[in-house]
Design an enzyme around this catalytic site. Sequence first.
Site, PDB file in Angstrom:
ATOM      1  N   LYS A  58       0.748  -1.302   0.065  1.00 14.79           N
ATOM      2  CA  LYS A  58      -0.102  -0.144  -0.072  1.00 14.79           C
ATOM      3  C   LYS A  58       0.907   1.243  -0.126  1.00 14.79           C
ATOM      4  CE  LYS A  58      -2.319  -2.795  -0.678  1.00 14.79           C
ATOM      5  NZ  LYS A  58      -2.446  -4.135  -0.502  1.00 14.79           N
ATOM      6  N   GLY A 122       9.192 -22.017  16.190  1.00 13.04           N
ATOM      7  CA  GLY A 122       8.503 -22.663  17.134  1.00 13.04           C
ATOM      8  C   GLY A 122       7.945 -23.755  16.810  1.00 13.04           C
ATOM      9  N   GLY A 198      -0.327 -14.328 -13.243  1.00 11.59           N
ATOM     10  CA  GLY A 198      -1.331 -14.516 -12.457  1.00 11.59           C
ATOM     11  C   GLY A 198      -2.014 -13.020 -12.508  1.00 11.59           C
ATOM     12  N   VAL A 201      -4.925 -10.770  -6.921  1.00 12.81           N
ATOM     13  CA  VAL A 201      -4.958  -9.493  -6.145  1.00 12.81           C
ATOM     14  C   VAL A 201      -3.308  -9.073  -6.278  1.00 12.81           C
ATOM     15  CG1 VAL A 201      -5.605  -8.463  -4.292  1.00 12.81           C
ATOM     16  CG2 VAL A 201      -6.534 -10.686  -4.658  1.00 12.81           C
ATOM     17  N   GLU A 221      -2.625 -14.894 -17.259  1.00 13.67           N
ATOM     18  CA  GLU A 221      -3.759 -15.228 -16.371  1.00 13.67           C
ATOM     19  C   GLU A 221      -4.246 -16.771 -17.132  1.00 13.67           C
ATOM     20  OE1 GLU A 221      -5.020 -15.129 -13.211  1.00 13.67           O
ATOM     21  OE2 GLU A 221      -6.306 -16.979 -13.800  1.00 13.67           O
ATOM     22  N   SER A 287       2.840 -14.522  -9.086  1.00 22.15           N
ATOM     23  CA  SER A 287       1.801 -14.289  -7.926  1.00 22.15           C
ATOM     24  C   SER A 287       0.693 -15.041  -8.378  1.00 22.15           C
ATOM     25  CB  SER A 287       1.333 -12.773  -7.918  1.00 22.15           C
ATOM     26  OG  SER A 287       1.179 -12.270  -9.524  1.00 22.15           O
ATOM     27  N   HIS A 462     -22.947  15.442   2.584  1.00 18.10           N
ATOM     28  CA  HIS A 462     -23.075  15.972   1.501  1.00 18.10           C
ATOM     29  C   HIS A 462     -22.025  17.130   1.410  1.00 18.10           C
ATOM     30  CE1 HIS A 462     -24.370  17.168  -2.458  1.00 18.10           C
ATOM     31  NE2 HIS A 462     -24.463  18.550  -2.099  1.00 18.10           N
TER      32      HIS A 462
HETATM   33  P1  FAD Z   1       1.358 -13.761   8.249  1.00 15.60           P
HETATM   34  O1  FAD Z   1       1.194 -12.360   8.316  1.00 15.60           O
HETATM   35  O2  FAD Z   1       1.843 -14.488   7.265  1.00 15.60           O
HETATM   36  O3  FAD Z   1       2.243 -14.022   9.771  1.00 15.60           O
HETATM   37  C1  FAD Z   1       2.849 -15.320   9.999  1.00 15.60           C
HETATM   38  C2  FAD Z   1       4.023 -15.246  10.683  1.00 15.60           C
HETATM   39  O4  FAD Z   1       4.214 -16.533  11.666  1.00 15.60           O
HETATM   40  C3  FAD Z   1       5.247 -14.570  10.164  1.00 15.60           C
HETATM   41  O5  FAD Z   1       5.847 -13.797  10.604  1.00 15.60           O
HETATM   42  C4  FAD Z   1       6.183 -16.093  10.105  1.00 15.60           C
HETATM   43  O6  FAD Z   1       7.449 -15.471  10.109  1.00 15.60           O
HETATM   44  C5  FAD Z   1       5.736 -16.625  11.512  1.00 15.60           C
HETATM   45  N1  FAD Z   1       5.911 -18.057  11.627  1.00 15.60           N
HETATM   46  C6  FAD Z   1       5.654 -18.980  10.610  1.00 15.60           C
HETATM   47  N2  FAD Z   1       5.964 -20.495  11.084  1.00 15.60           N
HETATM   48  C7  FAD Z   1       6.749 -19.997  12.307  1.00 15.60           C
HETATM   49  C8  FAD Z   1       7.149 -20.983  13.469  1.00 15.60           C
HETATM   50  N3  FAD Z   1       7.244 -22.217  13.182  1.00 15.60           N
HETATM   51  N4  FAD Z   1       7.724 -20.465  14.485  1.00 15.60           N
HETATM   52  C9  FAD Z   1       7.830 -19.030  14.414  1.00 15.60           C
HETATM   53  N5  FAD Z   1       7.389 -18.131  13.604  1.00 15.60           N
HETATM   54  C10 FAD Z   1       6.575 -18.666  12.527  1.00 15.60           C
HETATM   55  N6  FAD Z   1      -4.552  -8.840   3.237  1.00 15.60           N
HETATM   56  C11 FAD Z   1      -5.364  -7.738   3.275  1.00 15.60           C
HETATM   57  O7  FAD Z   1      -6.317  -8.020   4.056  1.00 15.60           O
HETATM   58  N7  FAD Z   1      -5.229  -6.589   2.793  1.00 15.60           N
HETATM   59  C12 FAD Z   1      -4.131  -6.161   1.998  1.00 15.60           C
HETATM   60  O8  FAD Z   1      -4.087  -5.120   1.540  1.00 15.60           O
HETATM   61  C13 FAD Z   1      -3.078  -7.197   1.639  1.00 15.60           C
HETATM   62  N8  FAD Z   1      -2.205  -7.028   0.981  1.00 15.60           N
HETATM   63  C14 FAD Z   1      -1.271  -8.013   0.843  1.00 15.60           C
HETATM   64  C15 FAD Z   1      -0.334  -7.823  -0.406  1.00 15.60           C
HETATM   65  C16 FAD Z   1       0.568  -8.749  -0.542  1.00 15.60           C
HETATM   66  C17 FAD Z   1       1.955  -8.500  -1.407  1.00 15.60           C
HETATM   67  C18 FAD Z   1       0.574 -10.000   0.298  1.00 15.60           C
HETATM   68  C19 FAD Z   1       1.712 -11.201   0.191  1.00 15.60           C
HETATM   69  C20 FAD Z   1      -0.301 -10.231   1.148  1.00 15.60           C
HETATM   70  C21 FAD Z   1      -1.440  -9.214   1.417  1.00 15.60           C
HETATM   71  N9  FAD Z   1      -2.531  -9.438   1.968  1.00 15.60           N
HETATM   72  C22 FAD Z   1      -3.432  -8.692   2.403  1.00 15.60           C
HETATM   73  C23 FAD Z   1      -2.569 -10.735   2.787  1.00 15.60           C
HETATM   74  C24 FAD Z   1      -2.252 -10.591   4.408  1.00 15.60           C
HETATM   75  O9  FAD Z   1      -0.893 -10.337   4.345  1.00 15.60           O
HETATM   76  C25 FAD Z   1      -2.403 -11.997   5.063  1.00 15.60           C
HETATM   77  O10 FAD Z   1      -3.639 -12.423   4.981  1.00 15.60           O
HETATM   78  C26 FAD Z   1      -1.974 -11.834   6.438  1.00 15.60           C
HETATM   79  O11 FAD Z   1      -0.573 -11.514   6.686  1.00 15.60           O
HETATM   80  C27 FAD Z   1      -2.177 -13.114   7.092  1.00 15.60           C
HETATM   81  O12 FAD Z   1      -1.977 -12.995   8.453  1.00 15.60           O
HETATM   82  P2  FAD Z   1      -1.431 -14.362   9.562  1.00 15.60           P
HETATM   83  O13 FAD Z   1      -1.191 -13.759  10.760  1.00 15.60           O
HETATM   84  O14 FAD Z   1      -2.362 -15.421   9.373  1.00 15.60           O
HETATM   85  O15 FAD Z   1      -0.012 -14.652   8.814  1.00 15.60           O
HETATM   86  P1  NAI Z   2      -4.832 -14.915  -6.023  1.00 11.15           P
HETATM   87  O1  NAI Z   2      -5.401 -16.139  -5.649  1.00 11.15           O
HETATM   88  O2  NAI Z   2      -5.417 -13.645  -5.866  1.00 11.15           O
HETATM   89  O3  NAI Z   2      -4.464 -14.754  -7.642  1.00 11.15           O
HETATM   90  C1  NAI Z   2      -3.678 -15.875  -8.355  1.00 11.15           C
HETATM   91  C2  NAI Z   2      -3.937 -15.847  -9.521  1.00 11.15           C
HETATM   92  O4  NAI Z   2      -3.120 -16.544 -10.274  1.00 11.15           O
HETATM   93  C3  NAI Z   2      -5.156 -16.595  -9.968  1.00 11.15           C
HETATM   94  O5  NAI Z   2      -6.079 -15.727 -10.979  1.00 11.15           O
HETATM   95  C4  NAI Z   2      -5.054 -17.725 -10.544  1.00 11.15           C
HETATM   96  O6  NAI Z   2      -6.009 -18.334 -11.364  1.00 11.15           O
HETATM   97  C5  NAI Z   2      -3.788 -17.339 -11.535  1.00 11.15           C
HETATM   98  N1  NAI Z   2      -2.756 -18.338 -11.753  1.00 11.15           N
HETATM   99  C6  NAI Z   2      -2.705 -19.534 -10.864  1.00 11.15           C
HETATM  100  N2  NAI Z   2      -1.575 -20.401 -11.499  1.00 11.15           N
HETATM  101  C7  NAI Z   2      -1.324 -19.953 -12.908  1.00 11.15           C
HETATM  102  C8  NAI Z   2      -0.493 -20.311 -13.923  1.00 11.15           C
HETATM  103  N3  NAI Z   2       0.186 -21.392 -13.740  1.00 11.15           N
HETATM  104  N4  NAI Z   2      -0.540 -19.622 -14.752  1.00 11.15           N
HETATM  105  C9  NAI Z   2      -1.244 -18.451 -14.811  1.00 11.15           C
HETATM  106  N5  NAI Z   2      -1.869 -17.880 -13.873  1.00 11.15           N
HETATM  107  C10 NAI Z   2      -2.187 -18.743 -12.826  1.00 11.15           C
HETATM  108  O7  NAI Z   2      -3.103 -15.096  -5.490  1.00 11.15           O
HETATM  109  P2  NAI Z   2      -2.212 -13.780  -5.476  1.00 11.15           P
HETATM  110  O8  NAI Z   2      -2.390 -12.437  -6.265  1.00 11.15           O
HETATM  111  O9  NAI Z   2      -1.113 -14.434  -5.409  1.00 11.15           O
HETATM  112  O10 NAI Z   2      -2.454 -13.056  -3.806  1.00 11.15           O
HETATM  113  C11 NAI Z   2      -2.393 -14.134  -2.696  1.00 11.15           C
HETATM  114  C12 NAI Z   2      -3.498 -13.654  -1.704  1.00 11.15           C
HETATM  115  O11 NAI Z   2      -2.730 -12.818  -0.959  1.00 11.15           O
HETATM  116  C13 NAI Z   2      -4.843 -13.273  -2.263  1.00 11.15           C
HETATM  117  O12 NAI Z   2      -5.526 -14.201  -2.575  1.00 11.15           O
HETATM  118  C14 NAI Z   2      -5.159 -12.693  -0.912  1.00 11.15           C
HETATM  119  O13 NAI Z   2      -5.898 -13.182  -0.323  1.00 11.15           O
HETATM  120  C15 NAI Z   2      -3.966 -11.972  -0.463  1.00 11.15           C
HETATM  121  N6  NAI Z   2      -3.670 -10.704  -0.765  1.00 11.15           N
HETATM  122  C16 NAI Z   2      -4.728  -9.697  -0.432  1.00 11.15           C
HETATM  123  C17 NAI Z   2      -4.598  -8.310  -1.134  1.00 11.15           C
HETATM  124  C18 NAI Z   2      -5.704  -7.506  -0.645  1.00 11.15           C
HETATM  125  O14 NAI Z   2      -6.430  -7.768   0.238  1.00 11.15           O
HETATM  126  N7  NAI Z   2      -5.794  -6.375  -1.194  1.00 11.15           N
HETATM  127  C19 NAI Z   2      -3.647  -7.779  -1.716  1.00 11.15           C
HETATM  128  C20 NAI Z   2      -2.528  -8.898  -2.262  1.00 11.15           C
HETATM  129  C21 NAI Z   2      -2.819 -10.282  -1.743  1.00 11.15           C
END
Ligand code: FAD
Ligand code: NAI
Length: 484
Positions: A58, A122, A198, A201, A221, A287, A462
């Site tokens: 973001k 852990g 992909g 998102v 995609e 992705s 408004h």
């Molecule tokens: P995580 O955030 O993955 O945290 C898990 C933690 O556990 C990590 O720090 C890891 O190091 C630790 N861990 C794992 N195994 C162990 C172990 N055995 N011992 C100790 N520590 C361990 N979601 C949104 O809602 N809005 C968004 O805008 C958004 N944008 C995103 C953008 C990107 C690029 C990505 C990749 C994801 C995005 N997401 C977004 C998804 C969001 O990041 C995840 O859904 C969220 O972080 C999940 O939270 P969590 O606590 O389950 O796991």
């Molecule tokens: P995604 O599930 O959103 O999208 C993956 C895309 O890749 C799908 O459209 C799928 O059909 C395509 N795909 C899969 N295999 C493929 C292949 N072999 N060739 C071409 N296309 C293929 O997963 P993404 O973008 O990796 O994000 C992971 C998750 O992280 C999201 O589903 C979301 O839960 C979370 N996220 C949330 C955000 C938000 O809330 N704004 C921002 C970024 C991530």
Amino acid sequence: MPQTYDVVVIGAGPGGYIAAVRAAQLGFKVACVEKWRNPKGERALGGTCLNVGCIPSKALLGSSEEFDKVRHRLGEHGIAVEGVKLDLAKMLARKEAIVSKMTKGVEFLFRKNKITWLKGHGRFVGAEDGAFRIEVLDDADEGAAASAPQLVDAVNVIIATGSKARHLPGVPVDNQLVCDNEGALAIPEVPRRLGVIGAGVIGLELGSVWRRLGAEVTILEALPTFLGATDGGVQKEAWKLLTKQGLKIHLGVKLGAVHAGKRGVKVEWTDDKGAAQVLDCDRLVVSVGRVPNTDGLGLESIGLSVDERGFIPVDDHCRTAVANVWAVGDVVRGPMLAHKAEDEGVMVAELIAGQKPHIDYQCIPWVIYTSPEIAWVGRTEEQLKAEGRAYKAGQFPFSINGRALGVGAPEGFVKVLADAATDEVLGVHVVSAAASDLVAEAALAMEFKASAEDIGRVCHPHPSMSEVLREAALAATDKRALNM
Ligand code: FAD
Ligand code: NAI
């Protein structure tokens, strides 16, 4: 003797750290195990979300949107700007500073709530006398000797280990030329041609960042539909707006070999008509979804197993098959969203305290932070049709809303779907610069089981973008939008 905690949380992402904070607020003795180190080798709390997910993406979306605005959208306001230059290093440093502020904020919360941070990996090593034994294996700081594993006991354990990027066989990710989310958030110069596999998102959000900064972005995609999980009307509008911004998106693609060489990456693919194609790009982002982190957790030592996709099976209240072991966030079923993980963390802490919290999974909003943003909560028209549920739809565009015109954000609409008989709001779909905020109002309305008429009868400020939600609700109620 190992220290005994009431609650040990494994993982300090939004699911884990929020669970730890809520459990501490409720009076429990809490520890949280976290192993994360950033590329500089520094330890950090906050998980994927704060380090390499929601927050840095973001930050870059915000910065790149400003850059795009200055270059392309200020002219209509009568503001001429010349000599606009990009300082990408500064933009990336700003992103890192935001990440650092946020992760340090979690450290502060741990201190404030007296939560012990157990640094390292852990894993369960067994259970005895009503407590689970957890081993924390610390990877030593640079230059320091590795310490012996630490053992702690826990009456309750919350697994919040999150997820990692799914990689494709034959496409090794080095986070230089071929990147997952971690590398894609840190590309040191704007690639001339960026390939993305992909159109989900991450593909759309990070593709938008690099497109706005000047890259030619091509997204491949596999599915034949664009944003298949969203409402059909949203799909069409998003396709129109995002392709107009220059994102080249190919649907129905079959991926072939990927060759990463010194000069870039060559991707062989077959288009939806079966013709062989080649994409040459300077960098490639993969992705294609995320997979849960359950490796090396020692689940077998307490008799817990994962499902065929690697998720920890849980019920609606995040209870696993083993009493007093809970799992929340990306490591369990449901959308991989930070706010879903947080709410599950709060719910589990309160359940441990004997309270009766509950999550309505139908009311969890989604936001894709493209420009305009795409957000929704509840069901799509397609889902309602498949369920055979009679519904009414009301839609209102931003192009005739005074505030949207004033701020130069006339794109998009709000669509409200309501039950045909009871008028209960069943789904709200928004394409707009303000979608992430408007969908929160819709989620609140749905949690309170509001009717579309309820939203229509609430006084909205408004001029504001929120009037469009009200008008769409009025349109759904009885086709009685006032300004259309
Ligand atoms: P995580 O955030 O993955 O945290 C898990 C933690 O556990 C990590 O720090 C890891 O190091 C630790 N861990 C794992 N195994 C162990 C172990 N055995 N011992 C100790 N520590 C361990 N979601 C949104 O809602 N809005 C968004 O805008 C958004 N944008 C995103 C953008 C990107 C690029 C990505 C990749 C994801 C995005 N997401 C977004 C998804 C969001 O990041 C995840 O859904 C969220 O972080 C999940 O939270 P969590 O606590 O389950 O796991
Ligand atoms: P995604 O599930 O959103 O999208 C993956 C895309 O890749 C799908 O459209 C799928 O059909 C395509 N795909 C899969 N295999 C493929 C292949 N072999 N060739 C071409 N296309 C293929 O997963 P993404 O973008 O990796 O994000 C992971 C998750 O992280 C999201 O589903 C979301 O839960 C979370 N996220 C949330 C955000 C938000 O809330 N704004 C921002 C970024 C991530």
